[in-house]
Design an enzyme around this catalytic site. Structure first.
Site, PDB file in Angstrom:
ATOM      1  N   THR A   1      -0.353 -10.028  -9.467  1.00 37.46           N
ATOM      2  CA  THR A   1      -0.995 -10.877 -10.813  1.00 37.46           C
ATOM      3  C   THR A   1      -1.209 -12.068 -10.752  1.00 37.46           C
ATOM      4  OG1 THR A   1       0.001  -9.111 -12.085  1.00 37.46           O
ATOM      5  CG2 THR A   1      -0.530 -10.912 -13.371  1.00 37.46           C
TER       6      THR A   1
ATOM      7  N   ASP B   1      15.648  -8.006 -13.845  1.00 37.04           N
ATOM      8  CA  ASP B   1      16.683  -8.019 -15.134  1.00 37.04           C
ATOM      9  C   ASP B   1      16.093  -9.228 -15.943  1.00 37.04           C
ATOM     10  OD1 ASP B   1      18.154  -6.021 -14.056  1.00 37.04           O
ATOM     11  OD2 ASP B   1      19.621  -7.447 -13.291  1.00 37.04           O
TER      12      ASP B   1
ATOM     13  N   PRO C   1       0.895  -1.287   0.058  1.00 34.75           N
ATOM     14  CA  PRO C   1       0.162  -0.023  -0.037  1.00 34.75           C
ATOM     15  C   PRO C   1       0.804   1.284  -0.214  1.00 34.75           C
ATOM     16  CG  PRO C   1      -1.059  -1.587   1.460  1.00 34.75           C
ATOM     17  CD  PRO C   1       0.259  -2.163   1.118  1.00 34.75           C
TER      18      PRO C   1
ATOM     19  N   ARG D   1      11.469  -7.704 -16.799  1.00 30.19           N
ATOM     20  CA  ARG D   1      11.517  -6.557 -17.375  1.00 30.19           C
ATOM     21  C   ARG D   1      11.553  -6.688 -19.222  1.00 30.19           C
ATOM     22  NH1 ARG D   1      14.210  -2.487 -13.123  1.00 30.19           N
ATOM     23  NH2 ARG D   1      12.176  -2.202 -12.015  1.00 30.19           N
TER      24      ARG D   1
ATOM     25  N   GLU E   1       6.123  -3.931 -13.103  1.00 25.20           N
ATOM     26  CA  GLU E   1       7.433  -4.147 -13.159  1.00 25.20           C
ATOM     27  C   GLU E   1       8.458  -2.979 -13.045  1.00 25.20           C
ATOM     28  OE1 GLU E   1       8.851  -7.769 -13.144  1.00 25.20           O
ATOM     29  OE2 GLU E   1       6.877  -7.628 -12.194  1.00 25.20           O
TER      30      GLU E   1
ATOM     31  N   THR F   1       7.515   1.483 -13.127  1.00 23.99           N
ATOM     32  CA  THR F   1       7.020   2.559 -13.957  1.00 23.99           C
ATOM     33  C   THR F   1       8.013   2.981 -14.793  1.00 23.99           C
ATOM     34  OG1 THR F   1       7.314   4.329 -12.386  1.00 23.99           O
ATOM     35  CG2 THR F   1       5.371   3.336 -11.993  1.00 23.99           C
TER      36      THR F   1
ATOM     37  N   GLY G   1       5.316   1.315  -3.956  1.00 18.06           N
ATOM     38  CA  GLY G   1       4.926   1.007  -5.227  1.00 18.06           C
ATOM     39  C   GLY G   1       6.402   0.572  -6.094  1.00 18.06           C
ATOM     40  N   SER G   2       6.870   1.494  -6.639  1.00 15.93           N
ATOM     41  CA  SER G   2       8.153   1.224  -7.572  1.00 15.93           C
ATOM     42  C   SER G   2       9.435   1.097  -6.712  1.00 15.93           C
ATOM     43  CB  SER G   2       8.190   2.452  -8.475  1.00 15.93           C
ATOM     44  OG  SER G   2       7.205   2.421  -9.772  1.00 15.93           O
TER      45      SER G   2
END
Length: 427
Positions: free
Chosen positions: A192, A278, A162, A281, A404, A406, A165-166
């Site tokens: 996901t 790595d 929460p 992405r 993965e 932003t 994030g990144s």
């Protein structure tokens, strides 16, 4: 150097993945977009097909589950090769030095197959059993014994929280050592395939005071006591893929389920966990390339149906405005394809690819969004209606510029690598 032709051994895989996109995914794409959170039963057949390809060796690792990094320590620039398909021997191409072998392995096959399936549907691709991003994380970090143990499992990946994030280094979920177990506590969101997978790969800190170096990943079975799915998200796009929120409350996992090295190493300690990115992405870049290709194919058909001729021998500025825009979009897409292929090739050949993986993800994610939205605009009313899939692709595209890491995070990673600065020096 990279050979830009599809390796002969992957041609059957690419063809089968393309057929899957056209004959399985597209016919049910709108159905599962409207029936959000409904499991696509057609994917059981797809999963069985992938299993058969993998068992036969034909796929060399189809999908995210096959993605892994070469571990032979290769750090030179291997020469391109030709493969003797009859014997399976890889030999140097003419004019190259013997002993310099170019590897096209699981990362390349995964990228090529994902480009095809995402031309059909990104959400359905993300929902294929045992092909989740958590599987790619296991392939990237796990030891041989763990890979064998989790080889036939379906793993989701739980990173986002929460308040995190990144910035993965700011993870607050804790993993406290208690004898031969770790006790996990925390909340994970936007996972996901979180409600469908057998396992989740949970990122947690084993020591808050040690910072990023203490971030480790754990494989947690979904039926573990203390694991609760608290919410399924309603989303803009990729609705065929479920996205879940989890709470982990005094969740106990065996110490042997910590992926990779359990030791906290201040120097490069976070690298083991970041190696997951790595590998994943370039796969997300491949997803964006696949969706972008689908949109461009639809636009081309519309332009040609309206009597426009796309002539690559004439300057784009001397052609119809819509054709000019198509050529520009296609050139951006081509750059994305090249970057994704390079990042996957580097992973197969044991080359550090963190910067290249972020370049591929940044370029492909942004290009995919631009291509999809401009194709909607150029096609006109049909591009905005549910009668065609272009409207859906425009909605699906945005997530590929977000998850993965932003767009902004990818550019930050690239800038750090180019300037030789640490995360503390360039924020």
């Amino acid at each position: 150097m990279i050979d830009l032709e599809i390796p002969k051994k992957f041609v059957p895989l690419v063809k089968q993945a393309g057929s899957m996109a056209d004959e399985v995914f597209r016919p049910v794409s709108r159905k599962y977009d409207l029936a959000e959170h409904t499991y696509p039963a057609e994917l059981d057949l797809v999963s069985a097909l992938i299993d058969g390809m993998t068992d036969s060796g034909a796929s060399n690792g189809a999908g995210a589950a096959g993605s892994t990094r070469a571990k032979d320590g290769t750090d030179h620039a291997p020469a391109s090769t030709d493969a003797d398909e009859a014997t399976g021997v890889t030999k140097p191409a003419s004019g190259t030095k013997a002993g310099k072998v170019n590897k096209n392995g699981a990362n390349m096959s995964s990228a090529l197959s994902i480009m095809q399936t995402c031309r059909g549907d990104v959400g359905l691709t993300l929902s294929i059993p045992r092909q989740g991003l958590g599987n790619a994380a296991i392939a990237a970090v796990a030891n041989d014994e763990q890979k064998e143990r989790y080889g036939n499992r379906w793993a989701a990946m739980a990173i986002t929280e929460p308040d995190t994030g990144s910035d993965s280094g700011n993870i607050r979920t804790t993993a406290t050592k208690d004898g031969d177990e770790y006790v996990l506590n925390g909340t994970k969101i936007f996972v996901t395939s979180g409600a469908r997978a057998d396992h989740i790969v949970v990122w947690a800190t084993v020591d808050k005071s040690a910072g990023r170096a203490a971030i480790k990943s754990f494989v947690v079975p979904m039926d573990t006591e203390g694991v609760s799915v608290v919410r399924l998200e309603h989303k803009l796009g990729i609705r065929a893929s479920d996205t879940a929120a989890f709470v982990l409350e005094d969740c106990r996992v065996p110490a042997q389920d910590l992926l990779g090295d359990p030791e906290i190493k201040i120097e490069g300690g976070f690298g083991g966990a970041m190696q997951t990115f790595d590998n994943t992405r370039p796969l997300v870049a491949a997803m964006a390339v696949g969706l972008g290709r689908a949109a461009l194919e639809e636009l081309r058909a519309t332009l040609e149906g309206a009597g426009h001729v796309i002539d690559y021998d004439k300057p784009a500025a001397n052609q119809a405005a819509a054709v000019h825009d198509f050529i520009r979009l296609e050139s951006d897409w081509e750059a994305s394809w090249l970057l994704a292929i390079r990042a996957a090739w580097m992973a197969d050949n044991g080359k550090p690819n963190s910067m290249e993986a972020s370049m591929a993800k940044a370029k492909a994610g942004r290009t995919c969004v631009n291509v999809a939205l401009q194709c909607v605009e150029l096609v006109g009313v049909d591009g905005y209606a549910e009668s065609e899939l272009l409207e859906k692709w425009a909605r699906d595209a945005k997530i590929l510029d977000i998850f993965e890491g932003t767009q902004q995070i990818q550019l930050l990673v690239v800038a750090r690598r180019l300037l030789g600065l640490t995360s503390g020096q360039l924020k």
